[in-house]
Design an enzyme around this catalytic site. Sequence first.
Site, PDB file in Angstrom:
ATOM      1  N   PRO A   1       0.832  -1.206   0.000  1.00  5.90           N
ATOM      2  CA  PRO A   1       0.000   0.000   0.000  1.00  5.90           C
ATOM      3  C   PRO A   1       0.868   1.258   0.000  1.00  5.90           C
ATOM      4  O   PRO A   1       1.743   1.411   0.859  1.00  5.90           O
ATOM      5  CB  PRO A   1      -0.776  -0.109   1.318  1.00  5.90           C
ATOM      6  CG  PRO A   1       0.048  -0.997   2.193  1.00  5.90           C
ATOM      7  CD  PRO A   1       0.799  -1.927   1.295  1.00  5.90           C
TER       8      PRO A   1
ATOM      9  N   THR B   1      -1.936  -1.462   9.453  1.00  3.12           N
ATOM     10  CA  THR B   1      -0.566  -0.959   9.607  1.00  3.12           C
ATOM     11  C   THR B   1      -0.379  -0.475  11.038  1.00  3.12           C
ATOM     12  O   THR B   1      -1.140   0.376  11.521  1.00  3.12           O
ATOM     13  CB  THR B   1      -0.296   0.173   8.599  1.00  3.12           C
ATOM     14  OG1 THR B   1      -0.436  -0.382   7.282  1.00  3.12           O
ATOM     15  CG2 THR B   1       1.105   0.743   8.748  1.00  3.12           C
TER      16      THR B   1
ATOM     17  N   GLY C   1       0.251   5.394  -0.287  1.00  3.69           N
ATOM     18  CA  GLY C   1      -0.805   6.404  -0.308  1.00  3.69           C
ATOM     19  C   GLY C   1      -0.603   7.481  -1.375  1.00  3.69           C
ATOM     20  O   GLY C   1       0.488   7.649  -1.906  1.00  3.69           O
TER      21      GLY C   1
ATOM     22  N   ARG D   1       8.276   1.573  -3.244  1.00  2.00           N
ATOM     23  CA  ARG D   1       8.779   2.663  -4.094  1.00  2.00           C
ATOM     24  C   ARG D   1       8.972   2.298  -5.570  1.00  2.00           C
ATOM     25  O   ARG D   1       8.651   3.121  -6.433  1.00  2.00           O
ATOM     26  CB  ARG D   1      10.091   3.207  -3.522  1.00  2.00           C
ATOM     27  CG  ARG D   1       9.905   4.012  -2.235  1.00  2.00           C
ATOM     28  CD  ARG D   1      11.218   4.647  -1.815  1.00  2.00           C
ATOM     29  NE  ARG D   1      11.162   5.283  -0.527  1.00  2.00           N
ATOM     30  CZ  ARG D   1      11.336   4.655   0.646  1.00  2.00           C
ATOM     31  NH1 ARG D   1      11.570   3.364   0.668  1.00  2.00           N
ATOM     32  NH2 ARG D   1      11.281   5.328   1.779  1.00  2.00           N
TER      33      ARG D   1
ATOM     34  N   TYR E   1      -5.382   2.369   8.187  1.00  2.00           N
ATOM     35  CA  TYR E   1      -4.834   3.140   9.296  1.00  2.00           C
ATOM     36  C   TYR E   1      -5.999   3.302  10.263  1.00  2.00           C
ATOM     37  O   TYR E   1      -7.077   3.756   9.866  1.00  2.00           O
ATOM     38  CB  TYR E   1      -4.367   4.527   8.824  1.00  2.00           C
ATOM     39  CG  TYR E   1      -3.021   4.527   8.130  1.00  2.00           C
ATOM     40  CD1 TYR E   1      -1.951   3.782   8.619  1.00  2.00           C
ATOM     41  CD2 TYR E   1      -2.801   5.316   6.995  1.00  2.00           C
ATOM     42  CE1 TYR E   1      -0.715   3.804   7.997  1.00  2.00           C
ATOM     43  CE2 TYR E   1      -1.568   5.344   6.374  1.00  2.00           C
ATOM     44  CZ  TYR E   1      -0.529   4.585   6.873  1.00  2.00           C
ATOM     45  OH  TYR E   1       0.688   4.607   6.261  1.00  2.00           O
TER      46      TYR E   1
ATOM     47  N   LYS F   1       0.808  -5.183   9.555  1.00  2.00           N
ATOM     48  CA  LYS F   1       1.955  -4.697   8.763  1.00  2.00           C
ATOM     49  C   LYS F   1       2.855  -3.836   9.641  1.00  2.00           C
ATOM     50  O   LYS F   1       2.375  -2.886  10.269  1.00  2.00           O
ATOM     51  CB  LYS F   1       1.441  -3.869   7.582  1.00  2.00           C
ATOM     52  CG  LYS F   1       2.535  -3.223   6.753  1.00  2.00           C
ATOM     53  CD  LYS F   1       1.943  -2.595   5.495  1.00  2.00           C
ATOM     54  CE  LYS F   1       3.002  -1.987   4.614  1.00  2.00           C
ATOM     55  NZ  LYS F   1       3.392  -0.633   5.016  1.00  2.00           N
TER      56      LYS F   1
ATOM     57  N   SER G   1      -4.123   1.824  -0.005  1.00  2.00           N
ATOM     58  CA  SER G   1      -3.911   2.564   1.243  1.00  2.00           C
ATOM     59  C   SER G   1      -5.190   3.258   1.720  1.00  2.00           C
ATOM     60  O   SER G   1      -6.026   3.672   0.921  1.00  2.00           O
ATOM     61  CB  SER G   1      -2.832   3.620   0.992  1.00  2.00           C
ATOM     62  OG  SER G   1      -2.839   4.575   2.021  1.00  2.00           O
TER      63      SER G   1
ATOM     64  N   HIS H   1       8.366  -0.109   6.880  1.00  2.00           N
ATOM     65  CA  HIS H   1       7.683   0.967   6.155  1.00  2.00           C
ATOM     66  C   HIS H   1       8.664   1.645   5.181  1.00  2.00           C
ATOM     67  O   HIS H   1       8.635   2.860   4.983  1.00  2.00           O
ATOM     68  CB  HIS H   1       7.135   1.999   7.146  1.00  2.00           C
ATOM     69  CG  HIS H   1       5.863   2.670   6.707  1.00  2.00           C
ATOM     70  ND1 HIS H   1       4.642   2.383   7.249  1.00  2.00           N
ATOM     71  CD2 HIS H   1       5.627   3.623   5.786  1.00  2.00           C
ATOM     72  CE1 HIS H   1       3.704   3.147   6.690  1.00  2.00           C
ATOM     73  NE2 HIS H   1       4.289   3.908   5.778  1.00  2.00           N
TER      74      HIS H   1
ATOM     75  N   ASP I   1       8.403  -6.686   3.308  1.00  2.00           N
ATOM     76  CA  ASP I   1       8.757  -5.555   2.445  1.00  2.00           C
ATOM     77  C   ASP I   1       9.840  -4.701   3.071  1.00  2.00           C
ATOM     78  O   ASP I   1      10.268  -4.948   4.198  1.00  2.00           O
ATOM     79  CB  ASP I   1       7.539  -4.708   2.035  1.00  2.00           C
ATOM     80  CG  ASP I   1       7.063  -3.712   3.089  1.00  2.00           C
ATOM     81  OD1 ASP I   1       7.859  -3.220   3.910  1.00  2.00           O
ATOM     82  OD2 ASP I   1       5.854  -3.392   3.067  1.00  2.00           O
ATOM     83  N   SER I   2      10.267  -3.729   2.322  1.00  2.00           N
ATOM     84  CA  SER I   2      11.283  -2.717   2.654  1.00  2.00           C
ATOM     85  C   SER I   2      12.624  -3.042   2.010  1.00  2.00           C
ATOM     86  O   SER I   2      13.403  -3.849   2.527  1.00  2.00           O
ATOM     87  CB  SER I   2      11.467  -2.519   4.159  1.00  2.00           C
ATOM     88  OG  SER I   2      10.249  -2.063   4.728  1.00  2.00           O
ATOM     89  N   GLY I   3      12.829  -2.427   0.853  1.00  2.00           N
ATOM     90  CA  GLY I   3      14.127  -2.544   0.183  1.00  2.00           C
ATOM     91  C   GLY I   3      14.185  -3.561  -0.931  1.00  2.00           C
ATOM     92  O   GLY I   3      15.269  -3.885  -1.402  1.00  2.00           O
TER      93      GLY I   3
HETATM   94  C1  LIG Z   1       5.383   7.347  -0.759  1.00  2.00           C
HETATM   95  C2  LIG Z   1       5.035   6.193   0.133  1.00  2.00           C
HETATM   96  C3  LIG Z   1       3.776   6.164   0.729  1.00  2.00           C
HETATM   97  C4  LIG Z   1       3.423   5.092   1.545  1.00  2.00           C
HETATM   98  N1  LIG Z   1       2.157   5.019   2.059  1.00  2.00           N
HETATM   99  C5  LIG Z   1       1.797   3.978   2.835  1.00  2.00           C
HETATM  100  C6  LIG Z   1       0.474   3.875   3.331  1.00  2.00           C
HETATM  101  O1  LIG Z   1      -0.373   4.700   3.056  1.00  2.00           O
HETATM  102  N2  LIG Z   1       0.181   2.819   4.122  1.00  2.00           N
HETATM  103  C7  LIG Z   1       1.105   1.854   4.447  1.00  2.00           C
HETATM  104  O2  LIG Z   1       0.797   0.922   5.190  1.00  2.00           O
HETATM  105  N3  LIG Z   1       2.360   1.932   3.961  1.00  2.00           N
HETATM  106  C8  LIG Z   1       2.714   2.943   3.151  1.00  2.00           C
HETATM  107  N4  LIG Z   1       3.987   3.000   2.637  1.00  2.00           N
HETATM  108  C9  LIG Z   1       4.931   1.920   2.943  1.00  2.00           C
HETATM  109  C10 LIG Z   1       4.829   0.778   1.939  1.00  2.00           C
HETATM  110  O3  LIG Z   1       3.640   0.068   2.084  1.00  2.00           O
HETATM  111  C11 LIG Z   1       5.978  -0.208   2.105  1.00  2.00           C
HETATM  112  O4  LIG Z   1       6.024  -0.647   3.439  1.00  2.00           O
HETATM  113  C12 LIG Z   1       7.328   0.385   1.731  1.00  2.00           C
HETATM  114  O5  LIG Z   1       7.231   1.244   0.621  1.00  2.00           O
HETATM  115  C13 LIG Z   1       8.279  -0.750   1.419  1.00  2.00           C
HETATM  116  O6  LIG Z   1       9.558  -0.293   1.217  1.00  2.00           O
HETATM  117  P1  LIG Z   1      10.159   0.051  -0.228  1.00  2.00           P
HETATM  118  O7  LIG Z   1       9.595   1.370  -0.620  1.00  2.00           O
HETATM  119  O8  LIG Z   1      11.606   0.097   0.062  1.00  2.00           O
HETATM  120  O9  LIG Z   1       9.742  -1.069  -1.164  1.00  2.00           O
HETATM  121  C14 LIG Z   1       4.355   4.061   1.797  1.00  2.00           C
HETATM  122  C15 LIG Z   1       5.599   4.091   1.166  1.00  2.00           C
HETATM  123  C16 LIG Z   1       5.931   5.134   0.334  1.00  2.00           C
HETATM  124  C17 LIG Z   1       7.271   5.120  -0.344  1.00  2.00           C
END
Ligand SMILES: Cc1cc2nc3c(=O)[nH]c(=O)nc-3n(C[C@H](O)[C@H](O)[C@H](O)COP(=O)(O)O)c2cc1C
Length: 376
Positions: free
Chosen positions: A90, A169, A92, A327, A143, A248, A119, A272, A303-305
């Site tokens: 997700p 989340t 946003g 991203r 949220y 999450k 999101s 995140h 997730d993340s990276g």
């Molecule tokens: C611009 C942006 C907005 C995000 N918005 C949300 C959101 O609304 N809700 C949520 O649970 N995570 C949000 N995330 C986190 C992502 O769900 C995810 O955990 C994260 O992007 C993973 O890492 P990565 O960007 O390195 O792949 C957001 C991430 C980014 C980059």
Amino acid sequence: MQRSNDATTIVKEVFPVNFNDLQEAVEQKIPKPNYDYIKGGAGSGQTMRNNRQAFESYSFIPQLLNDTSAVNTSITLFGKTHPTPFIFAPVGMNLLEHPDGEPAVVKAAAKLKMPYSLSTVSSYSLEEVASAAPEHTKFFQLYWSEEDELALNMVSRAEAAGYEAIILTIDTTVSGWREGDRKNQFSPILHGYAKGNYLQDPIFLKDLENGKYKDFVDGVLRNVNHPHLNWSHVEKLRKHTKLPILLKGVLHPNDAVKALEIGVNGLIVSTHGGRQLDGVIGSLDALPNIVKVVGGQVPVLFDSGIYSGLDAFKALALGADAVCVGRPYVYGLAYAGQTGVETVMSNFYDELVTTMQLAGVSSIESLQKIELIQRG
Ligand SMILES: Cc1cc2nc3c(=O)[nH]c(=O)nc-3n(C[C@H](O)[C@H](O)[C@H](O)COP(=O)(O)O)c2cc1C
């Protein structure tokens, strides 16, 4: 799902294949505050660096001479089989990247048969996004809100619109300390990018009418901040919905154990994307301990990276049941709309298949048996 043929791969090369190249290209395409908001991490960026360094710290030794002409990348999640282990995380406010926003992303996800997560703070409403890809597997990310009634009503709306799971989340009870946004004096919520799900919500509108909020945007901001969130809310959500619930942002094994006791159906190990709390270990470094305590009772997503197919391979090898991408697809959206999203995610998929073939594995189960070696 098969890897794209070589001709397609060559055509794709005009598109920045590498994550860093794509990020740089997007910097030229969208306004600086929007770009900084997407790229940015919390504080000094330590968590973001830890996320990436964790991936760099792992290597493996392939075992060869296995026939890998038929690779099966399918996974099963909540009783449904999906042809790839990729899920859209997700993210946003997709109007920050492209006027087509979330509907373009969900269409790309549907084309690639990768589950999509919407999101709470989307630019388009959950109903609009559902109608852009009615048959496709979609999850709703929640949220929690200042008041329980609003949060639970959004869940009911998501159920009615056909979303198949709720992702709660837990790491964003307040917004992270993001230096870039402070420097730019930029809050996308204040600029109205996050209105999608609130515009027609009867509970929110009633509160607005009753003067609970100064104005619409104040109402959204107040609900996005919910520092009172605690385990009793997870129990409340459990009672409210029959849909599978994923938490999450789980990083500590104790939280994983507690979530299982409450009857949560899945976990997402996540920092995140390093955007919330600085100074935290890399998400990939948290994964093995969570996988261990969960012991296969519920799916563990990650997730993340994840910035390449190889990264996905490593997370799966460490026990993730599926990998979520943030991203990279958002940059794809900024770069070329729906086509950009499809290109990024199909490149990830193709690289995963290539990696599996060259590593001598033909299924996610056999991939998960590969031993990763961590540099000290
Ligand atoms: C611009 C942006 C907005 C995000 N918005 C949300 C959101 O609304 N809700 C949520 O649970 N995570 C949000 N995330 C986190 C992502 O769900 C995810 O955990 C994260 O992007 C993973 O890492 P990565 O960007 O390195 O792949 C957001 C991430 C980014 C980059």
